[in-house]
Scaffold this active site. Sequence first.
Site, PDB file in Angstrom:
ATOM      1  N   PHE A 172       0.859  -1.178   0.000  1.00  0.00           N
ATOM      2  CA  PHE A 172       0.000   0.000   0.000  1.00  0.00           C
ATOM      3  C   PHE A 172       0.896   1.229   0.000  1.00  0.00           C
ATOM      4  O   PHE A 172       1.637   1.465   0.949  1.00  0.00           O
ATOM      5  CB  PHE A 172      -0.951   0.053   1.203  1.00  0.00           C
ATOM      6  CG  PHE A 172      -1.842   1.251   1.143  1.00  0.00           C
ATOM      7  CD1 PHE A 172      -3.016   1.224   0.395  1.00  0.00           C
ATOM      8  CD2 PHE A 172      -1.490   2.452   1.768  1.00  0.00           C
ATOM      9  CE1 PHE A 172      -3.828   2.354   0.289  1.00  0.00           C
ATOM     10  CE2 PHE A 172      -2.293   3.580   1.661  1.00  0.00           C
ATOM     11  CZ  PHE A 172      -3.461   3.534   0.921  1.00  0.00           C
ATOM     12  N   ASP A 209       9.514   2.991   1.861  1.00  0.00           N
ATOM     13  CA  ASP A 209       8.311   3.759   2.185  1.00  0.00           C
ATOM     14  C   ASP A 209       8.036   3.585   3.674  1.00  0.00           C
ATOM     15  O   ASP A 209       7.476   2.584   4.115  1.00  0.00           O
ATOM     16  CB  ASP A 209       7.123   3.267   1.351  1.00  0.00           C
ATOM     17  CG  ASP A 209       5.846   4.061   1.650  1.00  0.00           C
ATOM     18  OD1 ASP A 209       5.828   4.804   2.656  1.00  0.00           O
ATOM     19  OD2 ASP A 209       4.872   3.929   0.890  1.00  0.00           O
ATOM     20  N   LYS A 258       2.351  10.760   7.255  1.00  0.00           N
ATOM     21  CA  LYS A 258       1.551  10.512   8.458  1.00  0.00           C
ATOM     22  C   LYS A 258       2.055  11.281   9.699  1.00  0.00           C
ATOM     23  O   LYS A 258       1.771  12.447   9.820  1.00  0.00           O
ATOM     24  CB  LYS A 258       1.432   9.009   8.699  1.00  0.00           C
ATOM     25  CG  LYS A 258       0.613   8.340   7.573  1.00  0.00           C
ATOM     26  CD  LYS A 258       0.028   6.995   7.927  1.00  0.00           C
ATOM     27  CE  LYS A 258      -1.022   6.592   6.901  1.00  0.00           C
ATOM     28  NZ  LYS A 258      -0.525   5.715   5.851  1.00  0.00           N
TER      29      LYS A 258
HETATM   30  C1  LIG Z   1      -0.787   5.817   4.340  1.00  0.00           C
HETATM   31  C2  LIG Z   1       0.331   5.380   3.471  1.00  0.00           C
HETATM   32  C3  LIG Z   1       0.640   6.055   2.279  1.00  0.00           C
HETATM   33  C4  LIG Z   1      -0.237   7.151   1.721  1.00  0.00           C
HETATM   34  O1  LIG Z   1      -0.324   8.249   2.554  1.00  0.00           O
HETATM   35  P1  LIG Z   1      -1.494   9.333   2.307  1.00  0.00           P
HETATM   36  O2  LIG Z   1      -1.125  10.462   3.204  1.00  0.00           O
HETATM   37  O3  LIG Z   1      -2.782   8.673   2.694  1.00  0.00           O
HETATM   38  O4  LIG Z   1      -1.458   9.688   0.873  1.00  0.00           O
HETATM   39  C5  LIG Z   1       1.758   5.656   1.572  1.00  0.00           C
HETATM   40  N1  LIG Z   1       2.521   4.649   2.001  1.00  0.00           N
HETATM   41  C6  LIG Z   1       2.260   3.966   3.137  1.00  0.00           C
HETATM   42  C7  LIG Z   1       3.170   2.862   3.559  1.00  0.00           C
HETATM   43  C8  LIG Z   1       1.143   4.302   3.903  1.00  0.00           C
HETATM   44  O5  LIG Z   1       0.856   3.611   5.006  1.00  0.00           O
END
Ligand SMILES: *Cc1c(COP(=O)(O)O)cnc(C)c1O
Length: 425
Positions: free
Chosen positions: A160, A245, A274
């Site tokens: 994700f 990520d 986040k």
């Molecule tokens: C939540 C998340 C995203 C996307 O972040 P948004 O602020 O919702 O666009 C990308 N990568 C990971 C691993 C995430 O958990």
Amino acid sequence: MSDTRGLGRRETGGDPAAPAISTTDHIGLAETHSAHNYNPLPVVIAEGEGAWVTDVEGRRYLDCLAGYSAINFGHRNPELLAAAHRQLERVTLTSRAFYNDQFAPFVTSLADMVGKDQVLPMNTGAEAVETAIKVARRWAYEVKGVPDGDATIIVAGGNFHGRTTTIISFSQDPDAYGGFGPYTPGFRVVPFGDADAVEDAVDSTAAAVLVEPVQGEAGVIVPEPDYLPRLREICDRERALLIADEVQSGLGRTGTVVACEHTGVEPDAYLFGKALGGGVLPVSAMVADEEVLGVIKPGQHGSTFGGNALAGAMGRTVVRMLREGPYLENARTLGEILRTRLKEFVGGGVLSARTIGLWAGIDVDPSLATGRDLCERLAERGVLVKDTHGSTIRLSPPLVVSEEDLNWGLDQLGAVLADLRAGAA
Ligand SMILES: *Cc1c(COP(=O)(O)O)cnc(C)c1O
């Protein structure tokens, strides 16, 4: 429930003249007038403090989701609120047409914290991922010498990384990608945790390997300890960028600044989001060395809000708090409690539990309940969590939760599981 006028003031943001709106009315209005792109639990939150939130009817809940780790430092963390208030009184947004005085301290401290040269600030996590994709492709063409248009990026199954059209192009979740084509080419998806598969997928066109060090949305999937080190080797050998990520796994959640630290691997780039905004506003960033981020020249990438003064004030405060505060230590010690206690539930309605730091994914026995069922029952007992992929629920309480509250929350989970077992018997 009897003091409806008092509740009315609470529900309507403290306006004493406004009519009372109950939980049911709130939800009815929300479902009528908002798109149904989420399926929220029936809880209407009016206030939050630390690890706790209060709904419009005055019920309190222990927040064990913490905004999918955006609220790592707790609701309305006093240090973050103070920094936000100070900045609100000065300047909030300048655009990158000019510098603001929060920018240098923010990018300097963030880069320094993870041992890199430079930061490219954006807003949402998805934008940080998009930034990494663009930078990796440009790097492949300009530095590695991949023929223009041929760059590939290797990603992991079950990933994700966000919701943009390019990012969902390499999602394997039909909910995420279905009906949104045509898709962006240039990605190869291989199973998560399988370094051999990455090795096979990497060739002379490879710009990058993009992975979550721990997969969050997939249900807190922690790979074998040799996975990231092997990806590092492969990327070094094949001259591809290793991009971590850490939008969800980073900034304290696993008991370290970055989840990569657990295996001693240093990726070529980190992506943060986040928690970087302190739960106040969206702040994200790609952090890498100059030889990587240097491929982007003025005018080639950016964002109106990226690196704004309020974001900078939040980001630099988050960095300082991680370095000076008790948060990493909390995540480790509380995480140990979480790990030990969740293990006791395995076999009693929980099929498996995975934890790292103060972060857990548990698979509920689907013959007993769906993940949604469990979440609703927990909410009735005053604990908020969210299901993911049917029968998995994720626990990520704020790193400021007290040991007592964490134990209480886990007691509620135990009680719900006991109820379910009794009902099934
Ligand atoms: C939540 C998340 C995203 C996307 O972040 P948004 O602020 O919702 O666009 C990308 N990568 C990971 C691993 C995430 O958990």
